[in-house]
Design an enzyme around this catalytic site. Structure first.
Site, PDB file in Angstrom:
ATOM      1  N   ARG A 193      -3.614 -10.048   4.940  1.00 31.23           N
ATOM      2  CA  ARG A 193      -4.093 -10.079   3.555  1.00 31.23           C
ATOM      3  C   ARG A 193      -2.948  -9.582   2.670  1.00 31.23           C
ATOM      4  O   ARG A 193      -2.536  -8.430   2.800  1.00 31.23           O
ATOM      5  CB  ARG A 193      -5.313  -9.159   3.438  1.00 31.23           C
ATOM      6  CG  ARG A 193      -5.983  -9.149   2.090  1.00 31.23           C
ATOM      7  CD  ARG A 193      -7.189  -8.208   2.100  1.00 31.23           C
ATOM      8  NE  ARG A 193      -7.838  -8.166   0.818  1.00 31.23           N
ATOM      9  CZ  ARG A 193      -7.458  -7.391  -0.192  1.00 31.23           C
ATOM     10  NH1 ARG A 193      -6.422  -6.585  -0.073  1.00 31.23           N
ATOM     11  NH2 ARG A 193      -8.108  -7.428  -1.342  1.00 31.23           N
TER      12      ARG A 193
ATOM     13  N   LYS B 260       0.808  -1.220   0.000  1.00 27.06           N
ATOM     14  CA  LYS B 260       0.000   0.000   0.000  1.00 27.06           C
ATOM     15  C   LYS B 260       0.840   1.269   0.000  1.00 27.06           C
ATOM     16  O   LYS B 260       2.033   1.245   0.287  1.00 27.06           O
ATOM     17  CB  LYS B 260      -0.990  -0.030   1.171  1.00 27.06           C
ATOM     18  CG  LYS B 260      -2.160  -0.968   0.839  1.00 27.06           C
ATOM     19  CD  LYS B 260      -3.262  -0.927   1.830  1.00 27.06           C
ATOM     20  CE  LYS B 260      -4.392  -1.853   1.355  1.00 27.06           C
ATOM     21  NZ  LYS B 260      -5.333  -2.152   2.421  1.00 27.06           N
TER      22      LYS B 260
HETATM   23  N1  HH2 Z   1      -7.531  -3.601   1.101  1.00 27.05           N
HETATM   24  C1  HH2 Z   1      -7.892  -3.600  -0.191  1.00 27.05           C
HETATM   25  C2  HH2 Z   1      -9.003  -4.338  -0.613  1.00 27.05           C
HETATM   26  N2  HH2 Z   1      -9.708  -5.069   0.269  1.00 27.05           N
HETATM   27  N3  HH2 Z   1     -10.060  -5.840   2.469  1.00 27.05           N
HETATM   28  C3  HH2 Z   1      -9.719  -5.849   3.754  1.00 27.05           C
HETATM   29  N4  HH2 Z   1     -10.410  -6.577   4.639  1.00 27.05           N
HETATM   30  N5  HH2 Z   1      -8.642  -5.125   4.232  1.00 27.05           N
HETATM   31  C4  HH2 Z   1      -7.894  -4.368   3.391  1.00 27.05           C
HETATM   32  O1  HH2 Z   1      -6.940  -3.717   3.885  1.00 27.05           O
HETATM   33  C5  HH2 Z   1      -8.240  -4.328   1.996  1.00 27.05           C
HETATM   34  C6  HH2 Z   1      -9.353  -5.099   1.565  1.00 27.05           C
HETATM   35  C7  HH2 Z   1      -7.092  -2.829  -1.181  1.00 27.05           C
HETATM   36  O2  HH2 Z   1      -6.062  -3.635  -1.730  1.00 27.05           O
HETATM   37  P1  HH2 Z   1      -6.146  -4.357  -3.152  1.00 27.05           P
HETATM   38  O3  HH2 Z   1      -7.273  -5.336  -3.177  1.00 27.05           O
HETATM   39  O4  HH2 Z   1      -4.840  -4.916  -3.516  1.00 27.05           O
HETATM   40  O5  HH2 Z   1      -6.377  -3.153  -4.162  1.00 27.05           O
HETATM   41  P2  HH2 Z   1      -7.641  -2.698  -4.978  1.00 27.05           P
HETATM   42  O6  HH2 Z   1      -8.688  -2.301  -4.004  1.00 27.05           O
HETATM   43  O7  HH2 Z   1      -7.112  -1.552  -5.788  1.00 27.05           O
HETATM   44  O8  HH2 Z   1      -8.101  -3.841  -5.824  1.00 27.05           O
END
Ligand code: HH2
Length: 445
Positions: A261, A227
């Site tokens: 995660r 992040k």
């Molecule tokens: N962060 C993201 C998405 N979902 N869910 C939980 N429970 N906690 C988190 O910190 C979290 C999440 C964002 O990361 P990512 O899925 O890699 O990115 P994007 O939202 O751009 O797909």
């Protein structure tokens, strides 16, 4: 047919797969079937590529595969439910028969969660924290699946009146919603929402003070992977944040996180196994089971089905509801300020109180889920019979820190007494009492 979930002592079971909180850190592998996710957008939009990546993550030791079809990055275009489902469902259909780990659906829309669960997804990851879509708690309850409730504020909305107070009450309200909807207690996993409406400093504080969530009595998930806060601290682009992510994961483990995660499952599983060997109790020793190798990590060893797995042992249960008390451990030693105290040994009495939840140990009659009193005695003895100290204050502090590091407890209280302390008049001696919790503060109550 997809396994069902059971609440078991200290955690959850999905078929024969156990999630016993505190015994080890569980790894949730990220599968983004989006064109625009911040770090891997477009890579797994094709269902065949998504399937290959999910299988590779499971093989590398992921305990859960989290599939998301709408990016949450700042500025990402909102995706209608139909489009989210168009991306998600073909992937879930491919994965269900091929994975032996639960699939979680990363969505804040109840309609999307419901459709994914009907196709065999086994849990919900709601970045809306059961607040954004009021029907989400009912969907989780109707399907009787665990739900991750994440705290979020809109991006850029970082002016909190009470940062931790707000996060804790938001997550408590999410748990209450789940209970009101009929989801069994123990099926909500809380997440403070690293990167969701927080400044980089606030995000770092989430990791630093993670044990503040313990009072909720729920397992804790943290998602720091790649992040932008890591990018800001290290001044590195998104494809160079592996080590930064590793630091956050290791420190979160030291602070009792239950699920991490992550995108880079293979290296993070190794990191998690190593950190668990140090941080979880009882600590790893030569000859410990091989189940911590990536790939073997989450599979119960033959013959252990139905049992709480042996393993690195528990971290503190989120909220302690019991106290273990050792009284008047007696030692002869030469601590003190006066010259004669350096020469002639005198008695030292140590009382120890350890705050932890012994429910799981009591239900399973398993020593690994509580504290070994003999080991507490040995540790206290090593300090009280160790190098000379002038002050019982020093001894009490040392014992408290040592016990807090060594055992899966939420707080400790240590009293060191010198019943024959040479005071100028008649007395029953002197004593010092030290209280410590994992924030270094005196625990409440
Ligand atoms: N962060 C993201 C998405 N979902 N869910 C939980 N429970 N906690 C988190 O910190 C979290 C999440 C964002 O990361 P990512 O899925 O890699 O990115 P994007 O939202 O751009 O797909």
């Amino acid at each position: 047919m997809s396994p069902t979930w059971q609440v078991i002592p200290g955690g959850l079971a999905w078929g024969e797969r156990r999630f016993v909180w505190g015994t080890r850190t569980y790894v949730m592998g990220i599968l983004n079937v989006t064109p625009d996710s911040f770090s891997d957008g477009g890579r797994y939009l094709d269902p065949a590529a998504a399937e290959e990546h999910a299988l590779a993550m499971a093989e590398a030791g992921a305990d859960i595969i989290d599939v998301g079809a709408e990016s949450t990055r700042p500025g990402a275009a909102p995706v209608p439910a139909e489009e989210e489902l168009r991306r998600l469902l073909p992937v879930i259909r491919r994965l269900v028969p091929r994975l032996d780990v639960p699939i979680s659906v990363d969505t804040y829309k109840a309609e999307v969660a419901r459709a994914a669960l009907e196709e065999g997804a086994a849990m919900i990851n709601d970045v809306g924290g059961l607040h954004r879509d009021p029907a989400m708690a009912e969907v989780a309850a109707a399907h009787r699946v665990p739900v991750v409730a994440m705290h979020a504020r809109p991006h850029g909305d970082t002016a909190y009146a009470d940062f931790w107070g707000e996060i804790v009450s938001f997550l408590r309200a999410a748990m209450d919603r789940a209970t009101a909807a009929g989801l069994p207690p123990g099926m909500v996993i809380v997440d403070p929402g690293f990167g969701f409406g927080k400044t980089p400093e606030q995000n770092l504080d989430l990791v630093r003070q993670l044990p503040r969530l313990r009072g909720l009595g729920a397992p804790v998930l943290l998602g720091t992977s790649r992040k932008s806060t890591i990018g800001r601290v290290l001044d590195l682009p998104v494809d160079q944040r592996l080590e930064g992510t590793a630091a956050t994961v290791a420190l979160a483990i030291a602070r009792g996180v239950d699920v991490v995660r992550v995108h880079d499952v293979a290296p993070m599983v190794r990191l998690v196994r190593m950190a668990d060997a140090i941080a979880r109790h009882p600590h790893w020793t030569e000859g410990d089971e091989p189940a911590r190798r990536p790939g073997a990590a989450a599979r119960p060893a033959a013959g252990t089905e139905g049992a709480v797995p042996a393993g690195p042992g528990p971290l503190p249960a989120p909220a302690s509801r019991s106290v273990i008390q050792l009284r008047a451990l007696r030692f002869e030693a030469r601590h003190g300020v006066l010259p004669e105290e350096h020469v002639k040994p005198q008695p030292f009495l140590v009382d120890v109180d350890l705050g932890l939840d012994v429910t799981a140990a009591a239900k399973t009659d398993d020593l690994a889920l509580t504290v070994d009193y003999g080991e507490v005695h040995r540790r206290v003895a090593r300090i009280v019979q160790g190098p000379h100290r002038q002050l019982i204050e020093t001894l009490a502090h040392q014992v408290a820190s040592d016990l807090l590091d060594a055992f899966p407890v939420d707080w400790v209280r240590v009293r060191v007494a010198k019943p024959e302390a040479p005071l100028p008049g008649p007395s029953a001696g002197a004593a010092v009492e030290v209280w410590r919790n994992r924030d270094g503060a005196r625990p409440a109550g």
